[in-house]
Design an enzyme around this catalytic site. Structure first.
Site, PDB file in Angstrom:
ATOM      1  N   HIS A  20     -48.197  92.616 -25.366  1.00  0.00           N
ATOM      2  CA  HIS A  20     -47.401  93.521 -26.223  1.00  0.00           C
ATOM      3  C   HIS A  20     -46.117  92.840 -26.714  1.00  0.00           C
ATOM      4  O   HIS A  20     -45.111  93.512 -26.962  1.00  0.00           O
ATOM      5  CB  HIS A  20     -47.037  94.816 -25.484  1.00  0.00           C
ATOM      6  CG  HIS A  20     -48.190  95.453 -24.770  1.00  0.00           C
ATOM      7  ND1 HIS A  20     -48.976  96.423 -25.338  1.00  0.00           N
ATOM      8  CD2 HIS A  20     -48.718  95.229 -23.531  1.00  0.00           C
ATOM      9  CE1 HIS A  20     -49.929  96.793 -24.471  1.00  0.00           C
ATOM     10  NE2 HIS A  20     -49.785  96.074 -23.376  1.00  0.00           N
ATOM     11  N   SER A  23     -34.891  75.750 -47.562  1.00  0.00           N
ATOM     12  CA  SER A  23     -34.602  76.835 -48.484  1.00  0.00           C
ATOM     13  C   SER A  23     -33.764  76.282 -49.623  1.00  0.00           C
ATOM     14  O   SER A  23     -32.931  75.406 -49.410  1.00  0.00           O
ATOM     15  CB  SER A  23     -33.836  77.934 -47.745  1.00  0.00           C
ATOM     16  OG  SER A  23     -33.067  78.692 -48.654  1.00  0.00           O
ATOM     17  N   GLU A  71     -47.178  79.996 -42.320  1.00  0.00           N
ATOM     18  CA  GLU A  71     -47.244  81.236 -43.106  1.00  0.00           C
ATOM     19  C   GLU A  71     -48.399  81.183 -44.102  1.00  0.00           C
ATOM     20  O   GLU A  71     -49.058  82.191 -44.370  1.00  0.00           O
ATOM     21  CB  GLU A  71     -45.915  81.469 -43.833  1.00  0.00           C
ATOM     22  CG  GLU A  71     -44.778  81.766 -42.874  1.00  0.00           C
ATOM     23  CD  GLU A  71     -43.417  81.537 -43.507  1.00  0.00           C
ATOM     24  OE1 GLU A  71     -43.071  82.282 -44.432  1.00  0.00           O
ATOM     25  OE2 GLU A  71     -42.712  80.605 -43.081  1.00  0.00           O
TER      26      GLU A  71
END
Ligand code: ARG
Length: 461
Positions: free
Chosen positions: A155, A278, A291
């Protein structure tokens, strides 16, 4: 002129041609198409349909066509609606009218079913080999971190300490199942029956020895029902499922690496070559490859559901809907071929940070060990679970860590706690105790890695 123009008095509308033509994507099967045609030429020679001399001319012509494809000099014509049409058109230009004998007893329906099986099998094999590279990288990294401890989660909450090797190896086994699935979607029962010799739907009236044709094309059997064979794309769906599952496993690995590389945890650092920056925030180090792996899983699943949906309502026999089978298979192959080498390299160059992993180990993660201690002293586990829970609460009330409780504190909860009770509060010992097969103890993981190496050797002999 099309290959089927005889009964038409008007040429096909140009918009329909754009819709109907599959040459844009099925030219990728030129090698399979030519290979199957060469085998077919021999089969109709053996059946007495063409002479040995004619077979030789046809085979030589097909080899020339293959050479043109390989050299990139094949000149397409407007009439080349698909790869089958293009190859036969060019063959006939090269060898003359005898080229027109090749299609005897055959249909594009059994032809495309055969070509597509052949290319799917080779794509599945290619992917299995790529997955093996990733598996090897996981083993290599795991061997470096047999004794590195980290929190194990359920979890996404801290659960029990594990070794980093155990975490890495959990992915090995996911990919091992993918490898097996890839191999089965290729050479397993589904894709392994030769459709050629089924004709358009009803079989071929010529004396074709289908068994011999099958062994020449490396199929282990021939299809039993021509009507089924021309429209069976189960193998493609199975391939796409195997690809989707691989994508899902890559996506899960990606997800772990994304949150483990978050500076708040800092468990792992992606190599500079596999991180991106970035354009505005100079400090950023983004896990873009992970990703993308996670994102592309959606596309792989889409390819599977797309084909399943196409197949769902098909009436008996071949239907042109089936032309929609190839793009998803090619796209899933290309997508995985793009992701897998990058993710293998990410794993190979991944830096694990044992200090950060260690720092995230929380004393409460030993509460199960405390309960197990009482079990060893005869207390039923349910009761022991309750007592250990009380210990966690006591520590919280006293404002200390679970591992800071004294023997007296513990004895206040149960007389079964002996002077040795505090030895359970040891992360290394906790991990080392889980040494049953499949457990996280370094000894067990060592055995696991041996088993993994054997599996890897077996599937990639
Ligand atoms: N391009 C077609 C396909 O991909 C080949 C089979 C065409 N058969 C036919 N009966 N029109 O399915």
């Amino acid at each position: 002129m099309t290959l089927w123009g005889g009964r038409f008095s008007e040429p096909t509308d140009s918009d329909l041609r754009r819709l109907n033509d599959s040459i844009g994507f099925d030219q990728r099967m030129y090698a399979e198409d030519i290979r199957a045609s060469i085998a077919w030429a021999q089969a109709i020679r053996r059946a007495g349909v063409i002479t040995s001399d004619e077979a030789e001319r046809i085979v030589a012509g097909l080899e020339q066509v293959r050479g043109e494809f390989e050299a990139g000099t094949f000149a397409f014509k407007l009439s080349d609606e698909d790869i089958h049409t293009a190859v036969e058109r060019r063959l006939t230009e090269i060898v003359g009218a005898v080229g027109g004998k090749l299609h005897t007893g055959r249909s594009r329906n059994d032809q495309v079913a055969t070509d597509f099986r052949l290319i799917t099998v080779s794509m599945a094999r290619g992917l299995a080999a790529q997955i093996a590279q990733l598996q090897a990288a996981l083993i290599e990294k795991a061997e470096e971190h047999l004794d590195t401890l980290m929190p194990g989660y359920t979890h996404v909450q801290p659960a029990q300490p594990i070794t980093a090797a155990h975490w890495l190896m959990s992915y090995f086994w996911m990919f091992q199942r993918d490898t097996v699935r890839m191999e089965q979607s290729g050479s397993g029962s589904a894709g392994d029956k030769l459709p050629l010799g089924s004709g358009a739907l009803a079989g071929t009236p010529f004396a074709i020895e289908r068994d011999q044709l099958a062994s020449e094309l490396e199929f282990s059997a021939v299809s039993e029902n021509s009507l089924d064979a021309v429209s069976d794309r189960d193998f493609a769906a199975e391939f796409l499922f195997a690809a989707s599952m691989t994508g899902i496993h890559l996506s899960r690995l990606a997800e772990d690496l994304i949150w483990f590389s978050n500076p708040a945890l800092g468990f792992v650092t992606l190599d500079d070559r596999y991180s991106t920056g970035s354009s505005i925030m100079p400090q950023k180090r983004n896990p873009d490859p992970m990703e993308l792996a996670r994102g592309k899983a959606g596309r792989l699943i889409g390819n599977l559901t797309g084909l399943l949906t196409t197949l769902k309502g098909l009436p008996t026999g071949y239907n042109k809907d089936l032309q929609e089978d190839k793009e998803p298979v090619f796209d899933s192959y290309d997508t995985l071929m793009l992701i897998l080498p990058v993710i293998s390299a990410v794993v190979r160059t991944l830096k694990l940070n044992p200090d950060q992993m260690r720092a995230a180990l929380d004393a409460d993660m030993l509460a199960t060990d405390l309960a197990d201690y009482l079990v060893h002293r005869g207390m039923p586990f349910r009761e022991a679970h309750h007592v250990a829970g009380q210990a966690v609460r006591l520590a919280a009330e006293k404002g200390v860590r679970l591992t800071d409780l004294t023997v007296e504190d513990l004895r206040g909860l149960s007389p079964l706690f002996g002077d040795d009770a505090l030895v359970v509060f040891d992360f290394e010992a906790s991990v080392a105790r889980r040494k049953s097969v499949g457990g996280t103890a370094p000894d067990a993981v060592r055995m696991q890695i041996e088993a993994a190496k054997m599996e890897l050797g077996r599937s990639h002999k």
